[in-house]
Design a protein around this motif. Structure first.
Motif, PDB file in Angstrom:
ATOM      1  N   TYR A 301       0.845  -1.206   0.000  1.00 12.76           N
ATOM      2  CA  TYR A 301       0.000   0.000   0.000  1.00 12.76           C
ATOM      3  C   TYR A 301       0.882   1.260   0.000  1.00 12.76           C
ATOM      4  N   ILE A 302       1.861   1.290   0.905  1.00 14.28           N
ATOM      5  CA  ILE A 302       2.727   2.477   1.018  1.00 14.28           C
ATOM      6  C   ILE A 302       3.396   2.772  -0.330  1.00 14.28           C
ATOM      7  N   GLU A 303       3.975   1.739  -0.926  1.00 10.74           N
ATOM      8  CA  GLU A 303       4.708   1.947  -2.187  1.00 10.74           C
ATOM      9  C   GLU A 303       3.780   2.454  -3.277  1.00 10.74           C
ATOM     10  N   HIS A 322      -2.047  22.713   3.788  1.00 13.22           N
ATOM     11  CA  HIS A 322      -1.347  23.505   4.820  1.00 13.22           C
ATOM     12  C   HIS A 322      -0.492  22.624   5.738  1.00 13.22           C
ATOM     13  N   TYR A 323       0.259  21.716   5.152  1.00 18.95           N
ATOM     14  CA  TYR A 323       1.069  20.792   5.952  1.00 18.95           C
ATOM     15  C   TYR A 323       2.275  21.524   6.523  1.00 18.95           C
ATOM     16  N   ILE A 324       2.386  21.505   7.871  1.00 15.56           N
ATOM     17  CA  ILE A 324       3.478  22.262   8.502  1.00 15.56           C
ATOM     18  C   ILE A 324       4.344  21.363   9.386  1.00 15.56           C
ATOM     19  N   LEU A 346      13.723   9.813   8.427  1.00  6.30           N
ATOM     20  CA  LEU A 346      13.024   8.527   8.359  1.00  6.30           C
ATOM     21  C   LEU A 346      11.684   8.704   7.627  1.00  6.30           C
ATOM     22  N   GLY A 347      11.480   7.957   6.529  1.00  4.88           N
ATOM     23  CA  GLY A 347      10.275   8.186   5.713  1.00  4.88           C
ATOM     24  C   GLY A 347      10.375   9.588   5.131  1.00  4.88           C
ATOM     25  N   CYS A 348      11.508   9.832   4.462  1.00  2.00           N
ATOM     26  CA  CYS A 348      11.862  11.210   4.049  1.00  2.00           C
ATOM     27  C   CYS A 348      10.883  11.776   3.026  1.00  2.00           C
ATOM     28  N   GLY A 349      10.142  10.887   2.321  1.00  2.00           N
ATOM     29  CA  GLY A 349       9.205  11.371   1.316  1.00  2.00           C
ATOM     30  C   GLY A 349       9.926  12.164   0.243  1.00  2.00           C
ATOM     31  N   THR A 350       9.344  13.301  -0.134  1.00  2.00           N
ATOM     32  CA  THR A 350       9.925  14.127  -1.204  1.00  2.00           C
ATOM     33  C   THR A 350      11.024  15.046  -0.674  1.00  2.00           C
ATOM     34  N   VAL A 367      15.578   7.785   4.041  1.00  2.00           N
ATOM     35  CA  VAL A 367      15.135   6.420   3.736  1.00  2.00           C
ATOM     36  C   VAL A 367      13.628   6.412   3.543  1.00  2.00           C
ATOM     37  N   ASP A 368      13.187   5.667   2.535  1.00  2.00           N
ATOM     38  CA  ASP A 368      11.755   5.626   2.218  1.00  2.00           C
ATOM     39  C   ASP A 368      11.481   4.388   1.362  1.00  2.00           C
ATOM     40  N   LEU A 369      10.253   3.905   1.429  1.00  2.00           N
ATOM     41  CA  LEU A 369       9.864   2.737   0.627  1.00  2.00           C
ATOM     42  C   LEU A 369       9.488   3.099  -0.801  1.00  2.00           C
ATOM     43  N   SER A 370       9.078   4.331  -1.002  1.00  2.00           N
ATOM     44  CA  SER A 370       8.515   4.693  -2.312  1.00  2.00           C
ATOM     45  C   SER A 370       9.582   5.286  -3.229  1.00  2.00           C
ATOM     46  N   LYS A 388      16.293   3.182  -0.541  1.00  2.00           N
ATOM     47  CA  LYS A 388      14.931   2.633  -0.661  1.00  2.00           C
ATOM     48  C   LYS A 388      14.833   1.421   0.259  1.00  2.00           C
ATOM     49  N   SER A 389      14.048   1.572   1.320  1.00  2.00           N
ATOM     50  CA  SER A 389      13.906   0.459   2.271  1.00  2.00           C
ATOM     51  C   SER A 389      12.695   0.686   3.159  1.00  2.00           C
ATOM     52  N   GLU A 390      12.207  -0.400   3.697  1.00  2.00           N
ATOM     53  CA  GLU A 390      11.207  -0.330   4.763  1.00  2.00           C
ATOM     54  C   GLU A 390      11.955   0.212   5.990  1.00  2.00           C
ATOM     55  N   ILE A 391      11.337   1.098   6.758  1.00  2.00           N
ATOM     56  CA  ILE A 391      12.143   1.805   7.759  1.00  2.00           C
ATOM     57  C   ILE A 391      12.546   0.941   8.965  1.00  2.00           C
ATOM     58  N   VAL A 392      11.670   0.030   9.417  1.00  2.00           N
ATOM     59  CA  VAL A 392      12.073  -0.803  10.571  1.00  2.00           C
ATOM     60  C   VAL A 392      13.222  -1.715  10.143  1.00  2.00           C
ATOM     61  N   ALA A 407      11.450  11.993  12.143  1.00  2.00           N
ATOM     62  CA  ALA A 407      10.359  11.176  11.574  1.00  2.00           C
ATOM     63  C   ALA A 407       9.074  12.004  11.521  1.00  2.00           C
ATOM     64  N   ALA A 408       8.925  12.796  10.458  1.00  2.00           N
ATOM     65  CA  ALA A 408       7.741  13.654  10.326  1.00  2.00           C
ATOM     66  C   ALA A 408       6.667  12.922   9.533  1.00  2.00           C
ATOM     67  N   ASP A 409       5.478  12.772  10.127  1.00  2.00           N
ATOM     68  CA  ASP A 409       4.320  12.217   9.421  1.00  2.00           C
ATOM     69  C   ASP A 409       4.581  10.817   8.863  1.00  2.00           C
ATOM     70  N   TYR A 413       1.866   5.695   9.945  1.00  2.00           N
ATOM     71  CA  TYR A 413       1.584   4.496   9.138  1.00  2.00           C
ATOM     72  C   TYR A 413       1.833   3.214   9.918  1.00  2.00           C
ATOM     73  N   PHE A 414       2.123   3.364  11.218  1.00  2.00           N
ATOM     74  CA  PHE A 414       2.300   2.214  12.108  1.00  2.00           C
ATOM     75  C   PHE A 414       1.295   2.322  13.244  1.00  2.00           C
ATOM     76  N   GLY A 415       0.634   1.228  13.563  1.00  2.00           N
ATOM     77  CA  GLY A 415      -0.218   1.211  14.742  1.00  2.00           C
ATOM     78  C   GLY A 415       0.649   0.880  15.942  1.00  2.00           C
TER      79      GLY A 415
HETATM   80  C1  LIG Z   1       3.212  11.563   4.595  1.00  2.00           C
HETATM   81  S1  LIG Z   1       4.729  11.187   3.912  1.00  2.00           S
HETATM   82  C2  LIG Z   1       5.804  12.240   4.848  1.00  2.00           C
HETATM   83  C3  LIG Z   1       7.102  12.483   4.142  1.00  2.00           C
HETATM   84  C4  LIG Z   1       8.054  13.410   4.869  1.00  2.00           C
HETATM   85  N1  LIG Z   1       8.527  12.858   6.083  1.00  2.00           N
HETATM   86  C5  LIG Z   1       7.400  14.760   5.110  1.00  2.00           C
HETATM   87  O1  LIG Z   1       7.193  15.107   6.273  1.00  2.00           O
HETATM   88  O2  LIG Z   1       7.104  15.445   4.120  1.00  2.00           O
HETATM   89  C6  LIG Z   1       5.081   9.582   4.563  1.00  2.00           C
HETATM   90  C7  LIG Z   1       6.283   8.932   3.926  1.00  2.00           C
HETATM   91  O3  LIG Z   1       6.634   7.803   4.703  1.00  2.00           O
HETATM   92  C8  LIG Z   1       6.921   6.739   3.848  1.00  2.00           C
HETATM   93  N2  LIG Z   1       6.640   5.482   4.571  1.00  2.00           N
HETATM   94  C9  LIG Z   1       5.514   5.140   5.214  1.00  2.00           C
HETATM   95  N3  LIG Z   1       5.651   3.953   5.788  1.00  2.00           N
HETATM   96  C10 LIG Z   1       6.892   3.528   5.509  1.00  2.00           C
HETATM   97  C11 LIG Z   1       7.623   2.362   5.835  1.00  2.00           C
HETATM   98  N4  LIG Z   1       7.089   1.382   6.578  1.00  2.00           N
HETATM   99  N5  LIG Z   1       8.882   2.257   5.377  1.00  2.00           N
HETATM  100  C12 LIG Z   1       9.426   3.238   4.607  1.00  2.00           C
HETATM  101  N6  LIG Z   1       8.790   4.369   4.286  1.00  2.00           N
HETATM  102  C13 LIG Z   1       7.534   4.506   4.727  1.00  2.00           C
HETATM  103  C14 LIG Z   1       6.022   6.939   2.649  1.00  2.00           C
HETATM  104  O4  LIG Z   1       6.531   6.289   1.490  1.00  2.00           O
HETATM  105  C15 LIG Z   1       6.020   8.448   2.522  1.00  2.00           C
HETATM  106  O5  LIG Z   1       7.038   8.896   1.678  1.00  2.00           O
END
Ligand SMILES: C[S@@+](CC[C@H](N)C(=O)[O-])C[C@H]1O[C@@H](n2cnc3c(N)ncnc32)[C@H](O)[C@@H]1O
Length: 497
Positions: A301-303, A322-324, A346-350, A367-370, A388-392, A407-409, A413-415
């Motif tokens: 799903y994440i990818e 308005h993401y801050i 962590l989960g650096c996104g863009t 590091v990011d999965l996508s 490119k990796s799953e963060i855990v 680790a912003a936002d 994605y983890f419960g």
């Molecule tokens: C909402 S975005 C936030 C991106 C960035 N941190 C920011 O604040 O703009 C969440 C990011 O986390 C990544 N992500 C979510 N779960 C992940 C996981 N288990 N392993 C790696 N990346 C993950 C997604 O691919 C996405 O790029």
């Protein structure tokens, strides 16, 4: 700011003489009014009505040179400058008017419009409020304030102001249509359709309002009864201009999920999954609205979700939602330490945080999965390395080398946060910081939200963090908008023992 220059009294009298010669009516008017300034103002207003803005300004300036203490004439002049897009001169003229008569609600209204055009929302809001304090019956002031709030995405306030404008001026179709749009954003579909209907009774709806009305009626019907029947009725409601059905179903699903209409959303989710049974995004989001027990968002799903979203992510998150998160979180970190030797995003996104983070030290790893998100992050040119990796999995493989994990936002994605926090603790040096954001939940330790993200209680975080971390900083603040409403988040900075 331009200072409006008045002609000399002699020059203005010469103009009066010239007008007298050219126009016997003007001569008669001056004699009748026995006051050249009043006659010149009359000329100015007439020229304005005729769209001759240059002549209007000339006549009003001449009138003012003979009667410079007239607040009304300064206000007229400001309005004509405003109409001719000379904003600096309009601003200067309206301020002269207000110096002479600070109690004029009309002048404050004009100042508000000018400040709005100058992109000074704080000054515009103050001037609208002053107008309303002086005369609460002026519908245009409530309307202007409502539009200002709308532009700022303060939708609750916008609704309030536009509702008052509609009460004060029920014959104004534009106000009703704007109210229809705000109510739609606030998920009041029934109210939205009623406002669009009121607007339609006053004049033809513009195409965008017609589309919104059809959506509002369709979404309301989905909430009240059968989704399938509402979809069948949609083309008739769209009145010859239907949108693509796939788009309607997709948007209905996300809007009804976000606004908590979960039964209707689940029905839409099932329709969407039946269309594409292998789509991991459709599958997971149906789980989310159906209340299925899940402990983390699945990797597929994440990818898939973020690969599709990546090209519009910055535009949508920062401008529309308005993401801050990164800004607020980085500010919290800086309260405690400003220099680091090895930072992990962590989960650096863009890479929305990359610029700030790279100012904090020589090494920044993302590091990011996508891969779609990583490709956007690469363009920012701030990372030493992107992985490119799953963060855990990444954290579990890493030795203890980071002194800041940011680790912003992403923890949303983890419960169950325990594997992630334990792995983060192992990869931090002693005294290193873990900065994170969460969405705030109630009751259960973590809850899967209809958005597919998780919310956590502050207690849960505190309990899990206690063994390896000390809490340096914990605040609640907005993160972004969700269905037009700010989402409250938890910003935490933890220090590794
Ligand atoms: C909402 S975005 C936030 C991106 C960035 N941190 C920011 O604040 O703009 C969440 C990011 O986390 C990544 N992500 C979510 N779960 C992940 C996981 N288990 N392993 C790696 N990346 C993950 C997604 O691919 C996405 O790029």
């Amino acid at each position: 700011m331009t200072n409006v220059e008045l002609p000399t009294a002699e020059a203005s009298l010469a103009l009066v003489g010239h007008l007298r010669e050219r126009s016997p009516e003007f001569g008669a008017l001056v004699d009748e009014l026995a006051d050249a300034a009043v006659a010149l103002r009359h000329v100015g207003l007439t020229q304005w009505q005729m769209g001759r803005l240059g002549s209007s300004i000339e006549a009003l300036l001449a009138a003012l040179s003979l009667q410079p203490q007239s607040s009304d004439m300064w206000r007229d002049l400001a309005s004509v400058y405003n109409a001719s897009a000379n904003i600096d001169a309009a601003d200067s003229a309206i301020r002269r008017s207000l110096l002479l008569d600070p109690q004029s609600a009309q002048s404050w209204l004009i100042l508000a419009g000018i400040c709005d055009r100058r992109h000074d929302p704080a000054a515009a809001e103050a001037a609208y409020r002053r107008t309303i304090a002086l005369d609460a019956t002026i519908a245009a002031a409530h309307f202007g304030l409502g539009l200002l709030h709308f532009k700022q995405k303060a939708f609750e306030k916008a609704q309030h102001a536009l509702s008052i404008a509609a009460d004060r001026d029920p014959e104004n179709g534009l106000v009703q249509a704007c109210l229809g749009h705000v109510l739609f954003i606030r998920s009041d579909f029934e109210g939205s359709a009623q406002a669009f209907d009121a607007a339609a009774r006053l004049g033809p709806l513009d195409p965008e309002s017609k589309r919104k009305r059809a959506r509002a009626l369709t979404f309301q019907a989905m909430i009240e009864g059968s989704v399938a029947q509402a979809l069948l009725n949609y083309p008739t409601l769209a009145d010859g201009d239907p949108e693509d059905m796939t788009l309607i179903i997709r948007d209905a699903f996300s809007v009804l999920s976000a606004s908590g209409h979960l039964e209707a959303a689940a029905e839409l989710g099932r329709i969407r999954l039946a269309e594409q049974p292998d789509d991991p995004v459709r599958r997971y989001l149906l789980d989310a609205v159906s209340g299925t027990a899940v402990t983390a968002a699945p990797a597929d799903y994440i990818e898939s979700y973020f690969d599709r979203f990546a090209p519009q992510f910055d535009e949508r998150l920062v401008k529309a939602l308005h993401y801050i998160g990164p800004t607020v979180l980085f500010d919290r970190v800086r309260q405690h330490r400003t220099r680091f030797s090895c930072i992990l995003d962590l989960g650096c996104g863009t890479g929305l945080a990359a610029e700030a983070l790279s100012s904090g030290g020589p090494v920044l790893i993302g590091v990011d999965l996508s891969s779609g998100m990583l490709a956007e992050a690469e363009k920012k040119g701030r990372y030493t390395q992107l992985v490119k990796s799953e963060i855990v999995e990444f954290l579990t493989r890493s030795e203890a080398r980071f002194d800041l994990i940011f680790a912003a936002d992403v923890l949303i994605y983890f419960g169950d946060l325990s594997p992630l926090l334990a792995a983060a603790a192992r990869s931090l040096v002693s005294g290193g910081l873990l900065a994170l954001t969460l969405e705030i939940g109630k009751d259960a330790d973590f809850t899967l939200l209809p958005s597919g993200r998780f919310a956590h209680t502050p207690d849960y975080l505190a309990r899990l963090a206690a063994s390896d971390f000390m809490v340096l900083d914990l605040i609640k603040d907005d993160i972004r908008l969700e269905a037009g409403v700010p989402t409250r988040g938890l910003y935490a900075v933890l220090q590794r023992h």
